[in-house]
Design a protein around this motif. Sequence first.
Motif, mmCIF file in Angstrom:
data_model
loop_
_atom_site.group_PDB
_atom_site.id
_atom_site.type_symbol
_atom_site.label_atom_id
_atom_site.label_comp_id
_atom_site.label_asym_id
_atom_site.label_seq_id
_atom_site.Cartn_x
_atom_site.Cartn_y
_atom_site.Cartn_z
ATOM 1 N N GLU A 109 0.855 -1.207 0.000
ATOM 2 C CA GLU A 109 0.000 0.000 0.000
ATOM 3 C C GLU A 109 0.886 1.251 0.000
ATOM 4 O O GLU A 109 0.661 2.195 -0.751
ATOM 5 C CB GLU A 109 -0.917 -0.048 1.235
ATOM 6 N N THR A 110 1.938 1.232 0.803
ATOM 7 C CA THR A 110 2.843 2.381 0.911
ATOM 8 C C THR A 110 3.605 2.588 -0.395
ATOM 9 O O THR A 110 3.747 3.704 -0.896
ATOM 10 C CB THR A 110 3.840 2.158 2.073
ATOM 11 N N LEU A 111 4.101 1.481 -0.941
ATOM 12 C CA LEU A 111 4.865 1.520 -2.192
ATOM 13 C C LEU A 111 4.047 2.172 -3.310
ATOM 14 O O LEU A 111 4.516 3.092 -3.995
ATOM 15 C CB LEU A 111 5.203 0.067 -2.552
ATOM 16 N N VAL A 112 2.831 1.737 -3.464
ATOM 17 C CA VAL A 112 1.974 2.251 -4.542
ATOM 18 C C VAL A 112 1.654 3.726 -4.309
ATOM 19 O O VAL A 112 1.661 4.540 -5.232
ATOM 20 C CB VAL A 112 0.676 1.415 -4.641
ATOM 21 N N ARG A 113 1.389 4.073 -3.062
ATOM 22 C CA ARG A 113 1.037 5.465 -2.751
ATOM 23 C C ARG A 113 2.227 6.394 -2.989
ATOM 24 O O ARG A 113 2.081 7.488 -3.524
ATOM 25 C CB ARG A 113 0.551 5.558 -1.305
ATOM 26 N N LEU A 114 3.432 5.949 -2.598
ATOM 27 C CA LEU A 114 4.603 6.812 -2.769
ATOM 28 C C LEU A 114 5.026 6.921 -4.237
ATOM 29 O O LEU A 114 5.581 7.917 -4.669
ATOM 30 C CB LEU A 114 5.778 6.311 -1.925
ATOM 31 N N LEU A 115 4.747 5.865 -4.978
ATOM 32 C CA LEU A 115 5.138 5.862 -6.392
ATOM 33 C C LEU A 115 4.025 6.524 -7.194
ATOM 34 O O LEU A 115 3.278 5.873 -7.903
ATOM 35 C CB LEU A 115 5.332 4.408 -6.834
ATOM 36 N N GLU A 116 3.920 7.824 -7.086
ATOM 37 C CA GLU A 116 2.734 8.480 -7.627
ATOM 38 C C GLU A 116 2.900 8.924 -9.079
ATOM 39 O O GLU A 116 1.953 9.389 -9.693
ATOM 40 C CB GLU A 116 2.367 9.682 -6.754
ATOM 41 N N ASP A 117 4.123 8.754 -9.646
ATOM 42 C CA ASP A 117 4.341 9.189 -11.025
ATOM 43 C C ASP A 117 3.565 8.302 -12.008
ATOM 44 O O ASP A 117 3.190 7.187 -11.680
ATOM 45 C CB ASP A 117 5.840 9.128 -11.355
ATOM 46 N N ALA A 118 3.362 8.824 -13.203
ATOM 47 C CA ALA A 118 2.674 8.041 -14.238
ATOM 48 C C ALA A 118 3.540 6.848 -14.629
ATOM 49 O O ALA A 118 4.771 6.968 -14.685
ATOM 50 C CB ALA A 118 2.429 8.919 -15.456
ATOM 51 N N PRO A 119 2.936 5.688 -14.884
ATOM 52 C CA PRO A 119 3.704 4.489 -15.202
ATOM 53 C C PRO A 119 4.629 4.646 -16.407
ATOM 54 O O PRO A 119 4.313 5.350 -17.360
ATOM 55 C CB PRO A 119 2.628 3.438 -15.503
#
Length: 223
Positions: A28-38
């Motif tokens: 959950e933390t990883l996804v939230r912190l990685l907020e840039d476009a794929p």
Amino acid sequence: MGRARYDGIADWYDTEFQPAPLESETWETLVRLLEDAPGALIDIGCGTGAYSAGLAGLGWTVTGVDVSEDMLRRAAAKGVRTVHTDASALPFEDGSFDAAISVFTHTDVDDFTNLVREVVRVLRPGSPFVYVGAHPCFVGPHSVYDVERKAPELHPDWYRKTGRYDEAPGIWRGSGVRIRVGASHLPLGLFLQTFLDAGLRLERIEEPAEREYSFALASRWRR
Ligand SMILES: C[S@@+](CC[C@H](N)C(=O)[O-])C[C@H]1O[C@@H](n2cnc3c(N)ncnc32)[C@H](O)[C@@H]1O
């Protein structure tokens, strides 16, 4: 490359130690912190590829790298593009990736300084590096995990000792992973300074609340 510490335990790691990684606070933390476009993402020390596969499912084009062929076997079975390499010398051109992640690796790699330097080199300028790993204050040679109390008992005299601590009191007995592969330690100051010395800028720092004490430290850095 010879035999890696995680060779031979990948099946156990994937099925018993970490059976539901995408239900964890780490994910959950990883996804939230990685907020840039794929875009193109490298997962350093991807292990059995749970987070690599999860991010691929969110649209990232993921390359997972690891020193353990056994761990990579399980990552490849999840459809992850894998590269067998030591993180301190990555076989990629400068600026090849739009993002990097690494999860629970500073406690395993022999050379975290070079891992972070290599991340910076292979990242395109302006790209994020999300790192989630053991909290140096509460996990290390100074910390003996008490299974009944579900909390660490701290031995401050060991805290400043850096490097591998296979013989120290703080081998984490709860999960059994450290009994199998040993561990490495960086005190908090040296840990954070490693990213700063590599030229990264700190954007976010969090202590996920999965356990009552701060077991993990999560951060987003920018190249
Ligand atoms: C605790 S596991 C974490 C795996 C994965 N990131 C996860 O969270 O499920 C640490 C991983 O780091 C890998 N590793 C250790 N030293 C490494 C190195 N020098 N280069 C690349 N990977 C390394 C190990 O083989 C292992 O798969």
